[in-house]
Design an enzyme around this catalytic site. Structure first.
Site, PDB file in Angstrom:
ATOM      1  N   ARG A  79      -0.461 -25.149  10.320  1.00  0.00           N
ATOM      2  CA  ARG A  79      -1.620 -24.346   9.930  1.00  0.00           C
ATOM      3  C   ARG A  79      -2.792 -25.167   9.380  1.00  0.00           C
ATOM      4  NH1 ARG A  79       0.502 -21.666  13.013  1.00  0.00           N
ATOM      5  NH2 ARG A  79       1.653 -19.710  12.683  1.00  0.00           N
ATOM      6  N   GLY A  95       0.802  -1.212   0.000  1.00  0.00           N
ATOM      7  CA  GLY A  95       0.000   0.000   0.000  1.00  0.00           C
ATOM      8  C   GLY A  95       0.831   1.256   0.000  1.00  0.00           C
ATOM      9  N   ALA A 131       9.656 -28.100  -0.675  1.00  0.00           N
ATOM     10  CA  ALA A 131       8.627 -29.000  -0.148  1.00  0.00           C
ATOM     11  C   ALA A 131       8.718 -29.127   1.372  1.00  0.00           C
ATOM     12  CB  ALA A 131       8.750 -30.375  -0.807  1.00  0.00           C
ATOM     13  N   ARG A 132       9.917 -29.166   1.907  1.00  0.00           N
ATOM     14  CA  ARG A 132      10.048 -29.320   3.351  1.00  0.00           C
ATOM     15  C   ARG A 132       9.466 -28.109   4.081  1.00  0.00           C
ATOM     16  NH1 ARG A 132      12.486 -27.879   7.719  1.00  0.00           N
ATOM     17  NH2 ARG A 132      12.989 -29.404   9.349  1.00  0.00           N
TER      18      ARG A 132
END
Length: 396
Positions: A350, A254, A340-341
């Protein structure tokens, strides 16, 4: 949306996809000259490179953003190429992406070059036949009963899939018997890709590729206004002054561009009520009245805050000051890269899953993002994703 000095209210939308579609329709009806800030974008395409094969391609320019005055570096290569960029701009090297500020003389960067065009004469027919036999022998072992085409990302039964050399045999014979270079491809994609490769092989001459070029100097080069170029995927890179650099726009700021009115309003299935003591609470379903209260309050707040934001911009107030009135419910967009790890570690924290060895209790909003990321990852790397689930959803 702001167009020719005037603001146009495009409404509130339940899903981000709906809002983006409305914005896209508005831009189509009201063409902008914003992309004309740089001479190099007038044809709306740039050269980019397939990061697996390093072969040159074309990518469409999506946007050009003013990024503010930044300190610049001048990178000079042994072949005479010169790149001026900010310290935080990512540059492709033989070892992957690195920030320009991390580079020094003696390091190599990937630059524009040429290579002999693949020729069928390089691979004798008998050897080509042997490679084909060996590849067929790996088919049942490397293709699952239900697997994903790595080219179109659709799922097919094994009978409709072929093993394809990701990097063609004619380009690198050393990878012909490398299982890591084999991926399942549906028959239409496999046929089309093979036809393209044969077309290349039958012509002589050279092809454009990215090649290592050693840096002979890295010097400070003053401060100037900078611009970020955003290009279409799947390879978010482009050729700048002969050197391969990354799609420079990562997170929407922004400070440098006007933010669009795309806000988050929880869907009806979002649990609203928190019960229990701190550290051991749970969320339960809200009542219809609570959902109406949340929706009304958020939409009213979003409209008032964004109107205040637009009024300040119209009055000439700097973007970095005006953005302070915008709420946390404003959507942001970004490009990010990880291996990937790292992604597995993020997903273990999450997402909430019964198979997880370590329980996690993520906020629903970040879990929604993680679920979409995992869905895409599972399509791109099905074997790695299956191993992640099988071993308790913990990063190795």
């Amino acid at each position: 949306m702001r167009h020719q000095g005037e603001y146009h209210y495009l409404g509130l939308h339940e899903a981000r996809e709906d809002a983006e579609r409305v914005v896209a329709d508005f831009r189509a009806e009201h063409p902008t000259t914003r992309r004309r800030r740089l001479e190099s974008v007038r044809r709306n395409h740039v050269r980019c490179y397939d990061e697996r094969t390093l072969l040159a391609q074309r990518a469409q320019i999506i946007d050009v953003m003013e990024s503010g005055v930044k300190q610049l570096l001048r990178l000079t290569t042994a072949s005479g190429k010169v790149l001026r960029c900010s310290r935080d701009h990512a540059v492709l090297t033989p070892d992957g992406w690195r920030k320009a500020g991390e580079l020094q003389a003696g390091d190599a960067v990937m630059a524009a070059g040429t290579s002999p065009r693949p020729s069928e004469a390089l691979v004798p027919p008998s050897l080509r036949q042997g490679i084909g036999v060996w590849t067929s022998m790996q088919r049942n072992r490397l293709i699952k009963e239900l697997d994903t085409c790595y080219l179109c990302s659709r799922t097919f039964p094994r009978a409709e899939l072929e093993l394809d050399h990701v990097i063609p045999v004619a380009l690198d014979l050393l990878l012909a018997l490398d299982e890591g270079n084999l991926s399942p491809a549906c028959r239409p994609c496999h046929t089309a890709k093979s036809a393209d490769e044969q077309g290349l092989a039958k012509r002589g001459g050279k092809v454009a590729v990215a090649k290592p070029d050693m840096l002979v100097s890295v010097q400070d080069d003053g401060e100037e206004m900078t611009y970020d170029l955003s290009v279409a995927g799947p390879w978010h890179n482009f050729l700048a002054d002969g050197i391969v650099v990354h799609n420079s726009y990562n997170e929407e700021s922004g400070r440098y561009r006007e933010l669009q009115p795309v806000f988050y309003v929880p869907a009806a299935e979002r649990k609203l009520v928190q019960q229990g003591r701190p550290g051991k609470y749970e969320f339960v379903e809200g009542t219809p009245e609570q959902h109406r209260t949340v929706t009304t309050a958020m939409e009213d707040s979003y409209q008032r805050s964004y109107q205040a934001y637009r009024e300040m911009l119209a009055a000439g107030v700097a973007r970095e000051v005006a953005r302070a009135v915008l709420p946390v419910g404003l959507f942001s967009s970004m490009y990010a890269t990880c291996n990937a790890r790292s992604l597995m570690h993020f997903l273990s924290l999450r997402t909430k899953d019964e198979r997880a060895k370590v329980p996690s209790f993520p906020q629903r909003e970040i879990e929604m993002v993680a679920e979409l990321m995992e869905q895409r990852w599972a399509e791109l790397m099905p074997l790695t994703h299956a191993a992640f689930d099988e071993h308790g959803r913990v990063a190795p």
